[in-house]
Design an enzyme around this catalytic site. Sequence first.
Site, PDB file in Angstrom:
ATOM      1  N   ARG A   1     -22.410  -8.984  -0.545  1.00  8.76           N
ATOM      2  CA  ARG A   1     -21.393  -7.935  -0.384  1.00  8.76           C
ATOM      3  C   ARG A   1     -21.944  -6.569  -0.747  1.00  8.76           C
ATOM      4  O   ARG A   1     -21.637  -5.569  -0.115  1.00  8.76           O
ATOM      5  CB  ARG A   1     -20.192  -8.223  -1.298  1.00  8.76           C
ATOM      6  CG  ARG A   1     -19.230  -9.185  -0.689  1.00  8.76           C
ATOM      7  CD  ARG A   1     -18.021  -9.410  -1.571  1.00  8.76           C
ATOM      8  NE  ARG A   1     -17.368 -10.624  -1.152  1.00  8.76           N
ATOM      9  CZ  ARG A   1     -16.471 -10.702  -0.167  1.00  8.76           C
ATOM     10  NH1 ARG A   1     -16.106  -9.624   0.479  1.00  8.76           N
ATOM     11  NH2 ARG A   1     -15.939 -11.856   0.159  1.00  8.76           N
TER      12      ARG A   1
ATOM     13  N   ASN B   1      -4.967   1.826   1.168  1.00  9.24           N
ATOM     14  CA  ASN B   1      -4.837   0.629   2.002  1.00  9.24           C
ATOM     15  C   ASN B   1      -3.379   0.418   2.390  1.00  9.24           C
ATOM     16  O   ASN B   1      -2.482   0.848   1.669  1.00  9.24           O
ATOM     17  CB  ASN B   1      -5.317  -0.597   1.205  1.00  9.24           C
ATOM     18  CG  ASN B   1      -5.187  -1.899   1.977  1.00  9.24           C
ATOM     19  OD1 ASN B   1      -5.566  -1.975   3.150  1.00  9.24           O
ATOM     20  ND2 ASN B   1      -4.642  -2.929   1.342  1.00  9.24           N
TER      21      ASN B   1
ATOM     22  N   MET C   1     -10.531  -6.492   6.691  1.00 11.28           N
ATOM     23  CA  MET C   1     -10.322  -7.774   6.032  1.00 11.28           C
ATOM     24  C   MET C   1     -11.543  -8.234   5.225  1.00 11.28           C
ATOM     25  O   MET C   1     -11.915  -9.402   5.245  1.00 11.28           O
ATOM     26  CB  MET C   1      -9.909  -8.829   7.072  1.00 11.28           C
ATOM     27  CG  MET C   1      -8.671  -8.451   7.864  1.00 11.28           C
ATOM     28  SD  MET C   1      -7.257  -7.915   6.854  1.00 11.28           S
ATOM     29  CE  MET C   1      -6.443  -9.484   6.574  1.00 11.28           C
ATOM     30  N   ARG C   2     -12.159  -7.308   4.515  1.00 14.42           N
ATOM     31  CA  ARG C   2     -13.217  -7.655   3.564  1.00 14.42           C
ATOM     32  C   ARG C   2     -12.785  -7.185   2.189  1.00 14.42           C
ATOM     33  O   ARG C   2     -12.366  -6.026   2.036  1.00 14.42           O
ATOM     34  CB  ARG C   2     -14.534  -6.925   3.888  1.00 14.42           C
ATOM     35  CG  ARG C   2     -15.156  -7.246   5.206  1.00 14.42           C
ATOM     36  CD  ARG C   2     -15.742  -8.615   5.286  1.00 14.42           C
ATOM     37  NE  ARG C   2     -16.836  -8.859   4.362  1.00 14.42           N
ATOM     38  CZ  ARG C   2     -17.314 -10.086   4.122  1.00 14.42           C
ATOM     39  NH1 ARG C   2     -16.775 -11.142   4.698  1.00 14.42           N
ATOM     40  NH2 ARG C   2     -18.328 -10.241   3.295  1.00 14.42           N
TER      41      ARG C   2
ATOM     42  N   HIS D   1      -0.684  -2.678   3.143  1.00 12.87           N
ATOM     43  CA  HIS D   1      -0.522  -4.110   2.921  1.00 12.87           C
ATOM     44  C   HIS D   1       0.837  -4.550   3.485  1.00 12.87           C
ATOM     45  O   HIS D   1       1.842  -3.870   3.264  1.00 12.87           O
ATOM     46  CB  HIS D   1      -0.594  -4.407   1.414  1.00 12.87           C
ATOM     47  CG  HIS D   1      -0.453  -5.859   1.103  1.00 12.87           C
ATOM     48  ND1 HIS D   1      -1.464  -6.767   1.336  1.00 12.87           N
ATOM     49  CD2 HIS D   1       0.596  -6.577   0.609  1.00 12.87           C
ATOM     50  CE1 HIS D   1      -1.051  -7.975   0.986  1.00 12.87           C
ATOM     51  NE2 HIS D   1       0.188  -7.885   0.546  1.00 12.87           N
TER      52      HIS D   1
ATOM     53  N   LEU E   1     -13.462  -5.587  -1.152  1.00 13.21           N
ATOM     54  CA  LEU E   1     -14.506  -4.654  -1.600  1.00 13.21           C
ATOM     55  C   LEU E   1     -14.828  -4.901  -3.074  1.00 13.21           C
ATOM     56  O   LEU E   1     -13.942  -5.260  -3.865  1.00 13.21           O
ATOM     57  CB  LEU E   1     -14.021  -3.216  -1.391  1.00 13.21           C
ATOM     58  CG  LEU E   1     -13.833  -2.824   0.088  1.00 13.21           C
ATOM     59  CD1 LEU E   1     -12.992  -1.560   0.217  1.00 13.21           C
ATOM     60  CD2 LEU E   1     -15.180  -2.645   0.785  1.00 13.21           C
TER      61      LEU E   1
ATOM     62  N   ASN F   1      -2.658  -0.018  13.272  1.00 13.26           N
ATOM     63  CA  ASN F   1      -2.396   1.014  12.251  1.00 13.26           C
ATOM     64  C   ASN F   1      -3.356   2.194  12.420  1.00 13.26           C
ATOM     65  O   ASN F   1      -2.962   3.348  12.246  1.00 13.26           O
ATOM     66  CB  ASN F   1      -2.510   0.419  10.843  1.00 13.26           C
ATOM     67  CG  ASN F   1      -1.225  -0.262  10.427  1.00 13.26           C
ATOM     68  OD1 ASN F   1      -0.212   0.384  10.194  1.00 13.26           O
ATOM     69  ND2 ASN F   1      -1.268  -1.590  10.365  1.00 13.26           N
TER      70      ASN F   1
ATOM     71  N   VAL G   1      -7.278  -7.022  -6.457  1.00 14.56           N
ATOM     72  CA  VAL G   1      -6.800  -6.975  -5.066  1.00 14.56           C
ATOM     73  C   VAL G   1      -5.292  -6.697  -4.987  1.00 14.56           C
ATOM     74  O   VAL G   1      -4.490  -7.343  -5.675  1.00 14.56           O
ATOM     75  CB  VAL G   1      -7.139  -8.313  -4.345  1.00 14.56           C
ATOM     76  CG1 VAL G   1      -6.546  -8.335  -2.939  1.00 14.56           C
ATOM     77  CG2 VAL G   1      -8.644  -8.503  -4.281  1.00 14.56           C
TER      78      VAL G   1
ATOM     79  N   ALA H   1       7.186  -1.010  11.090  1.00 14.15           N
ATOM     80  CA  ALA H   1       7.401  -0.144   9.912  1.00 14.15           C
ATOM     81  C   ALA H   1       6.070   0.398   9.381  1.00 14.15           C
ATOM     82  O   ALA H   1       5.984   1.553   8.955  1.00 14.15           O
ATOM     83  CB  ALA H   1       8.138  -0.917   8.823  1.00 14.15           C
TER      84      ALA H   1
HETATM   85  C1  GAR Z   1      -1.668  -5.119   9.263  1.00 13.82           C
HETATM   86  O1  GAR Z   1      -0.460  -5.833   9.209  1.00 13.82           O
HETATM   87  C2  GAR Z   1      -2.109  -4.774   7.854  1.00 13.82           C
HETATM   88  O2  GAR Z   1      -1.066  -4.466   6.982  1.00 13.82           O
HETATM   89  C3  GAR Z   1      -2.786  -6.050   7.438  1.00 13.82           C
HETATM   90  O3  GAR Z   1      -3.493  -6.471   8.571  1.00 13.82           O
HETATM   91  C4  GAR Z   1      -2.812  -6.015   9.734  1.00 13.82           C
HETATM   92  C5  GAR Z   1      -3.792  -5.251  10.587  1.00 13.82           C
HETATM   93  O4  GAR Z   1      -3.230  -4.945  11.834  1.00 13.82           O
HETATM   94  N1  GAR Z   1      -3.657  -5.844   6.318  1.00 13.82           N
HETATM   95  C6  GAR Z   1      -3.844  -6.741   5.379  1.00 13.82           C
HETATM   96  O5  GAR Z   1      -3.340  -7.834   5.383  1.00 13.82           O
HETATM   97  C7  GAR Z   1      -4.773  -6.298   4.288  1.00 13.82           C
HETATM   98  N2  GAR Z   1      -4.749  -7.218   3.198  1.00 13.82           N
HETATM   99  P1  GAR Z   1      -3.831  -3.788  12.719  1.00 13.82           P
HETATM  100  O6  GAR Z   1      -5.322  -4.093  12.889  1.00 13.82           O
HETATM  101  O7  GAR Z   1      -3.100  -3.902  14.021  1.00 13.82           O
HETATM  102  O8  GAR Z   1      -3.593  -2.495  12.010  1.00 13.82           O
END
Ligand code: GAR
Length: 211
Positions: free
Chosen positions: A71, A113, A96-97, A115, A99, A20, A150, A179
């Site tokens: 944290r 963010n 993936m932390r 999701h 906050l 992303n 969250v 997507a």
């Molecule tokens: C993505 O699918 C994103 O939506 C998800 O982690 C992946 C990261 O992929 N995020 C979460 O689950 C946040 N709670 P990437 O490092 O290839 O962007």
Amino acid sequence: MSSPKQMPRIAILISGRGSNMRALIEAASQAKFPAEISLVLSNKPQAGGLEYAQSHKIPTSVIDHRRFEDRETFEQALDEVLHKAKIDLICLAGFMRVLTPWFITRWQGKLINIHPALLPSYKGLHTHERALADGVKIHGCTVHHVVPEVDAGPIIAQAAVPVLENDTAETLGARVLAAEHKLYPLALQKFLKKNFDISQKSDPNSQLISV
Ligand code: GAR
């Protein structure tokens, strides 16, 4: 120093491969994009996305959360780096932390963010597995403001994908990820138009959120 173009300065926070992040960097490299990616920051030294950012001459920083006792001290270090880089807006992209309210309050309205689900359904982890187990026919992704609860912040934009007959978590996840790569840049532009004075720089004909 702020950029000569005076565009909003964005930090992308990652923890892993950063696909992303890559989509955002590619979008921001277009001349008409109304902001610049000024920093990529990871809490993991091995995050694959760091190399891609470096190869595109974007400053990177690693703040390894394991070096901090809790944290909040980790987030104080994060906050300091972001302020030093004069960041206006943070995009979490696979960061993936969780906050704390302390950090989220400091960056309120400037923290978004992505999701991998159609919120408010499937907050948290393992979204594709849970969607398949429920037998839903539509799944997708959401770009939203970050609030202390969250995955509960106001929604900026969403993209839906169909769930197909023989989908596994992997095939569905790949469709959602594709997507995400379209949605995040569009949602970011929508956010920037609404929250920053960029009317001179953006393309009035651009179609937002057409994933
Ligand atoms: C993505 O699918 C994103 O939506 C998800 O982690 C992946 C990261 O992929 N995020 C979460 O689950 C946040 N709670 P990437 O490092 O290839 O962007």
